[in-house]
Design an enzyme around this catalytic site. Sequence first.
Site, PDB file in Angstrom:
ATOM      1  N   GLY A 149       0.830  -1.202   0.000  1.00 22.85           N
ATOM      2  CA  GLY A 149       0.000   0.000   0.000  1.00 22.85           C
ATOM      3  C   GLY A 149       0.862   1.249   0.000  1.00 22.85           C
ATOM      4  O   GLY A 149       2.093   1.179   0.013  1.00 22.85           O
ATOM      5  N   ARG A 150       0.184   2.375  -0.007  1.00 21.57           N
ATOM      6  CA  ARG A 150       0.859   3.674  -0.024  1.00 21.57           C
ATOM      7  C   ARG A 150       0.423   4.493   1.177  1.00 21.57           C
ATOM      8  O   ARG A 150      -0.765   4.567   1.479  1.00 21.57           O
ATOM      9  CB  ARG A 150       0.546   4.433  -1.316  1.00 21.57           C
ATOM     10  N   GLY A 151       1.394   5.104   1.828  1.00 25.55           N
ATOM     11  CA  GLY A 151       1.097   5.975   2.954  1.00 25.55           C
ATOM     12  C   GLY A 151       1.217   7.424   2.544  1.00 25.55           C
ATOM     13  O   GLY A 151       1.344   7.747   1.357  1.00 25.55           O
ATOM     14  N   PHE A 160       3.664   9.552   3.052  1.00 18.01           N
ATOM     15  CA  PHE A 160       4.970   9.980   2.566  1.00 18.01           C
ATOM     16  C   PHE A 160       5.802   8.814   2.038  1.00 18.01           C
ATOM     17  O   PHE A 160       7.017   8.885   2.014  1.00 18.01           O
ATOM     18  CB  PHE A 160       5.747  10.691   3.684  1.00 18.01           C
ATOM     19  N   VAL A 195       4.549   1.015   1.332  1.00 19.79           N
ATOM     20  CA  VAL A 195       4.734  -0.077   2.279  1.00 19.79           C
ATOM     21  C   VAL A 195       4.888  -1.380   1.501  1.00 19.79           C
ATOM     22  O   VAL A 195       4.088  -1.680   0.613  1.00 19.79           O
ATOM     23  CB  VAL A 195       3.546  -0.181   3.259  1.00 19.79           C
ATOM     24  N   LYS A 242       8.080   0.151   5.535  1.00 16.01           N
ATOM     25  CA  LYS A 242       7.593   1.434   5.018  1.00 16.01           C
ATOM     26  C   LYS A 242       8.790   2.274   4.593  1.00 16.01           C
ATOM     27  O   LYS A 242       9.605   2.675   5.423  1.00 16.01           O
ATOM     28  CB  LYS A 242       6.784   2.166   6.092  1.00 16.01           C
ATOM     29  N   ASP A 268      -4.946  11.245  12.383  1.00 20.00           N
ATOM     30  CA  ASP A 268      -5.262  10.744  11.049  1.00 20.00           C
ATOM     31  C   ASP A 268      -5.938   9.378  11.121  1.00 20.00           C
ATOM     32  O   ASP A 268      -5.589   8.454  10.374  1.00 20.00           O
ATOM     33  CB  ASP A 268      -3.994  10.668  10.194  1.00 20.00           C
TER      34      ASP A 268
END
Length: 392
Positions: A99-101, A103, A106, A120, A217
């Site tokens: 996935g993408r966080g 900044f 992952v 990450k 968040d």
Amino acid sequence: MSLDMACFARYSATPFFNINQTIDIRNILQGHSSNVTKFGGAIGGAGLFIFLVLWLMLQLWKKPKKTKEGEPDLDEAIKYNYKHLQSATNNFSEENLLGRGGFGKVFKADLDANNIVAVKKIEVGYTSKAKEEFENEVKLIGNIHHRNLLRLLGWSSEGSNLVLVLEYMSNGSLDGFLWGAKKGTLNWKQRYGIIFGIARGLHHLHNESHVKIIHRDIKSSNILLDHDFQPKIADFGLARFIPDDQSHLVSSRFAGTLGYTAPEYARHGILSDKVDTYSFGIVTLEIISGRRSTDMNFDRPSMDYLLEHAWTLYENKEHIKLIDETLDVSHYQKEHMMHIIEIALVCTQSPSSERPNISEVILMLTNNRSVLNRQLRRPTLVDYDRRIRIGS
């Protein structure tokens, strides 16, 4: 020669005794048993002192070496070799992408046959705030352990290569089960367990950790699920702590995800633990409805977002219609879900003083009686043209 009550010492340039000469010391000892006792005590005390000194030196030797300037200083997290992590993720290949966080990305990493972790990789070039997020996440949660918080296992910081090593969650993020490829596969028991687990994780951050930590968040994509569908709150890059002597902290710039953020924080930067309570309420509505917070209700001319749609249904005593149509629930379960919807709406009240803290939320979740001891008011609604993430 000198003689006192505790010791006997003699110095001479010639031998003390003739060769093969013996001496009977029984007469010396007779009548002086107290001297012998004191002599033994002195020896024992000296031995104890030496033992304590050696023990202290051993503890100092075992203490972890101080990290280099600019590196995180953690008690338990491991510093990994970057090349090792690069190899374990197949050079951070797309096949290993989880996935993408905010900044970075992952990746799944196979460190050895029985040790799979999530890695990450912070993209420093993406924003000047990337390194700040990296250091913030390491320092805040490096030594926090709770079953509903994703554990930081280690880190790597070599030049511009900033990497976090995290627990691997086999079921991925919650959003994949609500509107992704696995939509409709969670039953109500599992969904309620996820809601309750998120509340427990927030309670630990707000009340049980070494400092009060505000996540800032909370959203469905930041809730990860293990093999038993137990939730773990992830992505602490935007988290902040509030000193014990302050009831709230005014942040100069907003940071979070629109659609989940409390109005007083999105508009005025007023940060408190009630910001997380608001986000929890929104995520709870998503779990029950199977809809994104910013999805519009195309069945009505008003094009309401999820919160406004839920509130309208509640005003008309029709909030049972908010329940995800993919759920096959009994009459009792529907009543329970309507109770949880009311709790979610209480969590989204404005001003923030009208919201419960997360400890009160947990009590509500475990109490089947109505939460309407207080009068619910229509929440303050924020018009979101699009959902974006803004760094602080």
